[in-house]
Design a protein around this motif. Structure first.
Motif, PDB file in Angstrom:
ATOM      1  N   LYS A 101      42.682  38.132  48.026  1.00 50.24           N
ATOM      2  CA  LYS A 101      41.609  37.290  48.557  1.00 50.24           C
ATOM      3  C   LYS A 101      40.275  37.685  47.921  1.00 50.24           C
ATOM      4  O   LYS A 101      40.059  38.868  47.650  1.00 50.24           O
ATOM      5  CB  LYS A 101      41.502  37.462  50.074  1.00 50.24           C
ATOM      6  CG  LYS A 101      42.740  37.070  50.850  1.00 50.24           C
ATOM      7  CD  LYS A 101      42.527  37.361  52.330  1.00 50.24           C
ATOM      8  CE  LYS A 101      43.741  37.022  53.156  1.00 50.24           C
ATOM      9  NZ  LYS A 101      43.556  37.341  54.581  1.00 50.24           N
ATOM     10  N   PRO A 102      39.381  36.718  47.731  1.00 51.25           N
ATOM     11  CA  PRO A 102      39.555  35.274  47.954  1.00 51.25           C
ATOM     12  C   PRO A 102      40.355  34.650  46.807  1.00 51.25           C
ATOM     13  O   PRO A 102      40.390  35.183  45.701  1.00 51.25           O
ATOM     14  CB  PRO A 102      38.114  34.752  47.972  1.00 51.25           C
ATOM     15  CG  PRO A 102      37.387  35.694  47.056  1.00 51.25           C
ATOM     16  CD  PRO A 102      38.013  37.047  47.271  1.00 51.25           C
ATOM     17  N   PHE A 103      40.965  33.512  47.077  1.00 49.73           N
ATOM     18  CA  PHE A 103      41.787  32.859  46.065  1.00 49.73           C
ATOM     19  C   PHE A 103      41.554  31.355  46.130  1.00 49.73           C
ATOM     20  O   PHE A 103      41.008  30.825  47.098  1.00 49.73           O
ATOM     21  CB  PHE A 103      43.272  33.168  46.292  1.00 49.73           C
ATOM     22  CG  PHE A 103      43.733  32.905  47.696  1.00 49.73           C
ATOM     23  CD1 PHE A 103      44.062  31.629  48.121  1.00 49.73           C
ATOM     24  CD2 PHE A 103      43.816  33.951  48.609  1.00 49.73           C
ATOM     25  CE1 PHE A 103      44.471  31.392  49.419  1.00 49.73           C
ATOM     26  CE2 PHE A 103      44.221  33.726  49.919  1.00 49.73           C
ATOM     27  CZ  PHE A 103      44.547  32.436  50.322  1.00 49.73           C
ATOM     28  N   ASP A 104      41.983  30.669  45.086  1.00 47.24           N
ATOM     29  CA  ASP A 104      41.864  29.214  45.018  1.00 47.24           C
ATOM     30  C   ASP A 104      43.118  28.603  45.644  1.00 47.24           C
ATOM     31  O   ASP A 104      44.236  28.996  45.307  1.00 47.24           O
ATOM     32  CB  ASP A 104      41.729  28.769  43.553  1.00 47.24           C
ATOM     33  CG  ASP A 104      41.369  27.303  43.426  1.00 47.24           C
ATOM     34  OD1 ASP A 104      42.197  26.452  43.819  1.00 47.24           O
ATOM     35  OD2 ASP A 104      40.277  26.992  42.921  1.00 47.24           O
ATOM     36  N   LEU A 105      42.930  27.656  46.547  1.00 47.91           N
ATOM     37  CA  LEU A 105      44.065  27.042  47.232  1.00 47.91           C
ATOM     38  C   LEU A 105      45.007  26.343  46.263  1.00 47.91           C
ATOM     39  O   LEU A 105      46.217  26.278  46.498  1.00 47.91           O
ATOM     40  CB  LEU A 105      43.571  26.058  48.290  1.00 47.91           C
ATOM     41  CG  LEU A 105      42.931  26.684  49.529  1.00 47.91           C
ATOM     42  CD1 LEU A 105      42.279  25.617  50.403  1.00 47.91           C
ATOM     43  CD2 LEU A 105      43.969  27.471  50.329  1.00 47.91           C
ATOM     44  N   LEU A 108      47.321  28.945  44.968  1.00 49.25           N
ATOM     45  CA  LEU A 108      48.285  29.310  45.996  1.00 49.25           C
ATOM     46  C   LEU A 108      49.402  28.282  46.066  1.00 49.25           C
ATOM     47  O   LEU A 108      50.586  28.635  46.124  1.00 49.25           O
ATOM     48  CB  LEU A 108      47.584  29.423  47.352  1.00 49.25           C
ATOM     49  CG  LEU A 108      48.495  29.726  48.555  1.00 49.25           C
ATOM     50  CD1 LEU A 108      49.195  31.068  48.386  1.00 49.25           C
ATOM     51  CD2 LEU A 108      47.699  29.684  49.858  1.00 49.25           C
ATOM     52  N   GLN A 109      49.051  27.001  46.044  1.00 48.32           N
ATOM     53  CA  GLN A 109      50.063  25.949  46.077  1.00 48.32           C
ATOM     54  C   GLN A 109      50.982  26.030  44.865  1.00 48.32           C
ATOM     55  O   GLN A 109      52.210  25.886  44.986  1.00 48.32           O
ATOM     56  CB  GLN A 109      49.395  24.581  46.134  1.00 48.32           C
ATOM     57  CG  GLN A 109      48.687  24.293  47.448  1.00 48.32           C
ATOM     58  CD  GLN A 109      47.965  22.963  47.437  1.00 48.32           C
ATOM     59  OE1 GLN A 109      47.968  22.251  46.435  1.00 48.32           O
ATOM     60  NE2 GLN A 109      47.334  22.626  48.547  1.00 48.32           N
ATOM     61  N   ALA A 110      50.408  26.272  43.702  1.00 46.91           N
ATOM     62  CA  ALA A 110      51.206  26.357  42.480  1.00 46.91           C
ATOM     63  C   ALA A 110      52.179  27.530  42.545  1.00 46.91           C
ATOM     64  O   ALA A 110      53.338  27.424  42.139  1.00 46.91           O
ATOM     65  CB  ALA A 110      50.294  26.494  41.261  1.00 46.91           C
TER      66      ALA A 110
END
Length: 223
Positions: A101-105, A108-110
């Motif tokens: 964290k922090p991360f790009d959503l 995360l989906q990929a």
């Protein structure tokens, strides 16, 4: 996909759950070790996302319970700790991937999609089945050169049928992949409704959805 998120920071959990809901994925959310343990006792998931630090325990302890039960569910760990020791510990405990964290959503989906593919038969992102071209990453489906206009639930249904293509998918299995525990207003009959809608959108193609009474549905290619 049916996903489990274990995250005790409520606003972070809500943001993640909303992003996957927009994709049409069913996500159950637990805010504690105890909630996660209860959910895992009654439900299997395509991918699980565990935060390492929880108020009443650790995500790595949930992971150990999962692996001790003999479940190979792909698990991605979330951590606010960038130290290499924490990442190594998570992977050694049986995690398949981790993000700091922090991360790009979107990332995360990929990563979740990649874990789901790795656990299944589809190593490539694009699936070609008869005249159907299915792109889970781009959230598109085409029959020859025609793009299908699908709602998020219809896309989720097609994704489930594609994963089981050629085999019978029980109505209960489809329901579990499309809806989470929070979708209390829907029942098994909803599957029939979405199958009928998707079947109409596949009309004119070689891809058909067969109904096998008492068994479920089967995606097949018929000339």
């Amino acid at each position: 996909m049916r996903l489990l998120l274990v995250e005790d920071t409520v606003d972070v959990a809500e943001a993640i759950a909303a992003s996957f809901a927009r994709r049409g994925d069913a996500m159950d959310t637990a805010h504690s070790f105890a909630e996660a343990r209860d959910l895992l006792e009654v439900q299997d998931y395509d991918v699980a996302i565990f935060d390492i630090e929880l108020g009443d325990g650790k995500g790595t302890d949930i992971l150990k319970l999962l692996r001790a039960a003999g479940k190979a569910t792909p698990v991605l760990m979330l951590t606010a700790q960038g130290a290499i020791d924490h990442r190594v510990a998570a992977l050694d405990a049986g995690a398949d991937d981790y993000m700091v964290k922090p991360f790009d959503l979107r990332e995360l989906q990929a990563r979740v999609r990649a874990l789901a593919r790795r656990a299944g038969d589809d190593r490539m992102g694009l699936v070609i089945y008869g005249e159907l071209i299915f792109d889970p990453a781009g959230r598109t489906a085409r029959v020859r050169d025609t793009v299908l206009t699908l709602t998020r639930r219809e896309f989720s249904l097609l994704e489930t049928l594609i994963a089981c293509r050629g085999r019978v998918a029980a109505k209960e299995h489809i329901f579990e992949r499309m809806f989470g525990f929070g979708d209390e207003e829907v029942g098994l009959s909803s599957v029939e409704t979405y199958v009928a809608r998707l079947r109409r959108k596949l009309e004119g193609s070689t891809v058909k959805i067969l109904t096998l009474r008492g068994l479920g549905y089967q995606l097949v290619v018929r000339g």
